[in-house]
Every structure is written in C-alpha cells, then in structure tokens.
Enzyme design. Sequence first.
Site, mmCIF file in Angstrom:
data_model
loop_
_atom_site.group_PDB
_atom_site.id
_atom_site.type_symbol
_atom_site.label_atom_id
_atom_site.label_comp_id
_atom_site.label_asym_id
_atom_site.label_seq_id
_atom_site.Cartn_x
_atom_site.Cartn_y
_atom_site.Cartn_z
ATOM 1 N N GLN A 84 37.461 31.811 41.523
ATOM 2 C CA GLN A 84 37.100 30.421 41.271
ATOM 3 C C GLN A 84 37.634 29.487 42.353
ATOM 4 O OE1 GLN A 84 34.979 29.451 38.990
ATOM 5 N NE2 GLN A 84 35.097 27.363 39.744
ATOM 6 N N GLU A 85 38.862 29.706 42.775
ATOM 7 C CA GLU A 85 39.509 28.803 43.725
ATOM 8 C C GLU A 85 38.933 28.912 45.134
ATOM 9 O OE1 GLU A 85 41.985 26.422 43.367
ATOM 10 O OE2 GLU A 85 41.810 26.680 41.213
#
Length: 176
Positions: A84-85
Amino acid sequence: MNLRFEGNREWNWELRNMTDKQLLAAAEYAKRINLYDRVVNTADRTKQEHDFSLRYPTPYKEELSPIARQIDLNLAWAYGLIRQESRFIMNAASSVGASGLMQVMPNTAKYVAKKIGMTNYTNDKLSDTNTNLTLGSNYLNMVLIDLDGSWVLASAAYNAGPSRSKAWREKLSGPN
C-alpha cells in the site's frame, strides 16, 4: 533513465485491450525484471482469471522474513503495508518526505534507530533496503504494542501518527 512516470504511461497504454491471460503474462514479465509496482497494477486488472501471487507479491522476502521473525511481526501484515505504501518501489518518496519500501519519515527513522540500538544510522541509509525494512518493521511493531495490539489502529498510526490513532480510539462509542 529515471523516467518512471513516462514508462508507466507506456506500460498502461499497452495493457488497454489485453485479455486476462495476456495481462497475467505481462505481470509475470514485470516480476522477472523486478518492476513490482507494474506486477501488482497489471495483475489487478484481470476480470475472470486471477493469480494472487502476482497481485500480492512477496519480494525482498530474504531480507524481511528474519526481521519480522525477530520482532514477532506478522509478515503478511508487513507486506500489506509495503504494498500500500510504496507498491514495492524502493526509491519511492512521498511529498512529505517519507521514503523507501516502507515509506519511513526521516525523524521516525532516527527515533526507531535509537530505540533499537542502531548506532551507525544516518538518514542517507534510509534508502538501503535492509535498513528501510528494519526501521519500518520495528516502527510498525512499536505502534502495534503502543496501541494494545490493534492492527487497525496500528495500521492507521503507521501512516497518520500514533497520536491520531489514540485520538480516534478515544472517540469510539463501543469497545476499543
């Protein structure tokens, strides 16, 4: 050549009319050349045929597994955060200064390095894969412990800061 934006546009243009089988083949090719963000984004486009090993790849496993095991951190959770990051882009940098696979802020990195006894840490080492994974994983574990084992609040705290997660928890009307 540092033309990621342009390369991604070209890549996406070619994917427009591909079948699921072609998309999965393209994702596999991206995996072979270590373009993990393209692996994920391409595999995510399939409609009927799916390969979850491409949608949720686990690169850097040799580096991340021992770190996670040492601090008893759930490896799948760490991978979810990295996906996600940064989408597995090692040199990813946010507009607010977070960097690397785990999108660690420089001040957070200094704090964590000090807490875990990493005496030789300097901010230029944040771009090193192992250092980034070590500091990010330890920070994730620290916020998890600080938030009484709540994965939801710790996930939010990793990105927004522990004080915000604590404030959100205080506003809950039900059990924390």
